[in-house]
Design an enzyme around this catalytic site. Structure first.
Site, PDB file in Angstrom:
ATOM      1  N   ARG A 108       0.326  -0.061   6.777  1.00 41.41           N
ATOM      2  CA  ARG A 108      -0.351  -1.062   5.917  1.00 41.41           C
ATOM      3  C   ARG A 108      -0.485  -2.346   6.714  1.00 41.41           C
ATOM      4  O   ARG A 108       0.507  -2.846   7.260  1.00 41.41           O
ATOM      5  CB  ARG A 108       0.440  -1.326   4.636  1.00 41.41           C
ATOM      6  N   HIS A 135      -8.504   1.263   1.049  1.00 37.01           N
ATOM      7  CA  HIS A 135      -7.215   1.620   0.441  1.00 37.01           C
ATOM      8  C   HIS A 135      -7.334   3.053  -0.096  1.00 37.01           C
ATOM      9  O   HIS A 135      -7.321   3.279  -1.316  1.00 37.01           O
ATOM     10  CB  HIS A 135      -6.888   0.622  -0.674  1.00 37.01           C
ATOM     11  N   GLN A 138      -4.825   4.768  -2.646  1.00 35.42           N
ATOM     12  CA  GLN A 138      -4.971   4.248  -4.010  1.00 35.42           C
ATOM     13  C   GLN A 138      -6.098   4.985  -4.728  1.00 35.42           C
ATOM     14  O   GLN A 138      -5.971   5.386  -5.892  1.00 35.42           O
ATOM     15  CB  GLN A 138      -5.265   2.746  -3.968  1.00 35.42           C
ATOM     16  N   ASP A 231      -9.595  -5.785  -9.663  1.00 36.05           N
ATOM     17  CA  ASP A 231      -8.569  -6.015  -8.628  1.00 36.05           C
ATOM     18  C   ASP A 231      -8.346  -7.526  -8.572  1.00 36.05           C
ATOM     19  O   ASP A 231      -9.137  -8.306  -9.127  1.00 36.05           O
ATOM     20  CB  ASP A 231      -9.105  -5.464  -7.283  1.00 36.05           C
ATOM     21  N   CYS A 272      -5.556  -1.379  -9.639  1.00 39.98           N
ATOM     22  CA  CYS A 272      -4.626  -0.853  -8.624  1.00 39.98           C
ATOM     23  C   CYS A 272      -3.242  -1.482  -8.748  1.00 39.98           C
ATOM     24  O   CYS A 272      -2.255  -0.893  -8.325  1.00 39.98           O
ATOM     25  CB  CYS A 272      -5.195  -1.082  -7.227  1.00 39.98           C
ATOM     26  N   ARG A 317       0.223   7.312  -7.771  1.00 36.57           N
ATOM     27  CA  ARG A 317       0.296   6.975  -6.345  1.00 36.57           C
ATOM     28  C   ARG A 317       1.280   7.908  -5.643  1.00 36.57           C
ATOM     29  O   ARG A 317       1.045   8.382  -4.542  1.00 36.57           O
ATOM     30  CB  ARG A 317       0.776   5.524  -6.145  1.00 36.57           C
TER      31      ARG A 317
HETATM   32  N1  NVA Z   1      -7.290  -6.133  -2.775  1.00 40.28           N
HETATM   33  C1  NVA Z   1      -5.847  -6.137  -2.917  1.00 40.28           C
HETATM   34  C2  NVA Z   1      -5.343  -4.762  -3.234  1.00 40.28           C
HETATM   35  C3  NVA Z   1      -3.862  -4.683  -3.495  1.00 40.28           C
HETATM   36  C4  NVA Z   1      -3.392  -3.307  -3.787  1.00 40.28           C
HETATM   37  C5  NVA Z   1      -5.208  -6.691  -1.661  1.00 40.28           C
HETATM   38  O1  NVA Z   1      -5.615  -6.302  -0.560  1.00 40.28           O
HETATM   39  O2  NVA Z   1      -4.311  -7.538  -1.773  1.00 40.28           O
HETATM   40  N1   CP Z   2      -1.638  -0.844  -5.511  1.00 43.82           N
HETATM   41  C1   CP Z   2      -0.858  -1.111  -4.437  1.00 43.82           C
HETATM   42  O1   CP Z   2      -1.181  -0.782  -3.282  1.00 43.82           O
HETATM   43  O2   CP Z   2       0.290  -1.740  -4.756  1.00 43.82           O
HETATM   44  P1   CP Z   2       1.360  -2.347  -3.736  1.00 43.82           P
HETATM   45  O3   CP Z   2       0.692  -3.513  -3.050  1.00 43.82           O
HETATM   46  O4   CP Z   2       2.516  -2.736  -4.586  1.00 43.82           O
HETATM   47  O5   CP Z   2       1.709  -1.285  -2.732  1.00 43.82           O
END
Ligand code: NVA
Ligand code: CP
Length: 332
Positions: A108, A135, A138, A231, A272, A317
């Site tokens: 990540r 992602h 997800q 989101d 998400c 998930r």
């Molecule tokens: N768009 C958000 C998704 C989090 C799961 C981010 O990248 O922070």
């Molecule tokens: N939806 C998601 O990716 O959550 P986290 O940022 O908690 O992993």
């Protein structure tokens, strides 16, 4: 089918055919049923995986760790602040080191190129646990959740409201295109996904029968939708200075009770997570003090309503990540 997934990385969803995605969903559903029935499924016994998180996480990290344990694997969590990654060691070198010790690597972080480079040099499957652009794990969970709820994916209409240029809307568009769904991004034009990505998805849509649309009027966009999806308005890694413009630009796209009513009686709400739906978070309270609003992308009444399936989605998930790991590690 299972054999064709062995050894492959999971980076965007583009690299998986609709049949392979359907297979992963079936496998995840089976693993979910086994977990609920208390049936052991140590399909990857004694394998080792590394989990690299350059951004924070609750769901993704826990999903990988629990899924790894359920599959009989050991996992190592790597916090880049406490490792050499990026600062003293390049991604290419890190990939070759970790690839020599681990059977699979989750990443990540920031640019998509980083996870692609990791996959190119690791020699073991690499799973994208979120980048700025995509992602995919997800979206696999989202597809399973929609399939569980409605019984099928084909022709289901998902409307994404908010910042449609970022990882979630991008990956939802790819997933919907692959599965022959109807995807609408509803946002100000400046927040539409980039044209190159849209073109790539439109080409897939021609083969699968998917419909991809881009609209600016929420009341019009949500008509007959099966799913309203949103989101956060400011994603991880973005500077605090963008809050003011995002709140100004995206407030008309908040998922409200009025919008849910405009959609359909059976419309569900998905997110998400994490979500800013009340003042239960530090950032939520800071934004409240500065801008006088008590929720952002979704009203608390929608988030807490019967139409909200966000916690089923969050649970999925784990089951879907488990399916991806077991399938690509050749565990079953
Ligand atoms: N768009 C958000 C998704 C989090 C799961 C981010 O990248 O922070
Ligand atoms: N939806 C998601 O990716 O959550 P986290 O940022 O908690 O992993």
């Amino acid at each position: 089918m299972a054999a064709s997934l062995k050894g492959r990385s999971f980076l965007t969803l583009f690299e998986y055919t609709p049949a392979e995605i359907e297979h992963l969903l079936d496998f995840a559903a089976k693993l979910k049923a086994m977990k609920k029935a208390g049936e052991k499924h140590h399909y990857c016994k004694d394998k080792n995986i590394a989990l690299i998180f350059e951004k924070t996480s609750t769901r993704t990290r826990c999903a990988f760790e629990v899924a790894a344990a359920d599959l009989g694997m050991h996992s190592t969590y790597l916090d880049p602040k406490a490792s050499q990654i990026g600062k003293k060691e390049s991604i290419r070198d890190t990939a070759r080191v970790l690839g020599s010790m681990y059977d699979g690597i989750e990443y990540r972080g920031f640019e998509q190129e980083i996870v692609e480079e990791l996959a190119a040099y690791a020699g073991v499957p690499v799973w994208n646990g979120l980048t700025n652009e995509f992602h995919p794990t997800q979206v696999l969970a989202d597809l399973l959740t929609i399939r569980e709820h409605f019984g099928s994916l084909k022709d289901r209409h998902l409307v994404f409201l908010g910042d449609a240029r970022y990882n979630m809307a991008n990956s939802l568009m790819v997933g919907c295109a692959k599965m022959g769904m109807h995807f609408t991004a509803c946002a100000p034009e400046a927040y539409f996904p980039n044209e190159e990505l849209v073109e790539r998805c439109q080409n897939i849509a021609k083969r699968t029968g998917a419909i991809l649309e881009f609209k600016t009027n929420p009341m019009e966009a949500v008509k007959n939708a099966d799913v309203l999806y949103t989101d956060v308005w400011v994603s991880m890694g973005e500077p605090d200075e963008v809050w003011a413009e995002r709140i100004r630009d995206l407030s008309p796209y908040r998922v409200t009770t009025a919008l849910m009513e405009e959609a359909d009686v059976d419309t569900v709400f998905m997110h998400c997570l994490p979500a800013f739906h009340d003042l239960g978070t530090e950032i939520g309270r800071q934004i409240h003090e500065k801008f006088g609003i008590d929720c952002m992308e979704v009203e608390d009444a929608v988030f807490e309503s019967k139409a909200s399936i966000v916690f089923q989605e969050a649970e999925n998930r784990m089951h879907t990540i488990k399916a991806v790991m077991a399938a690509t590690l050749g565990g079953k």
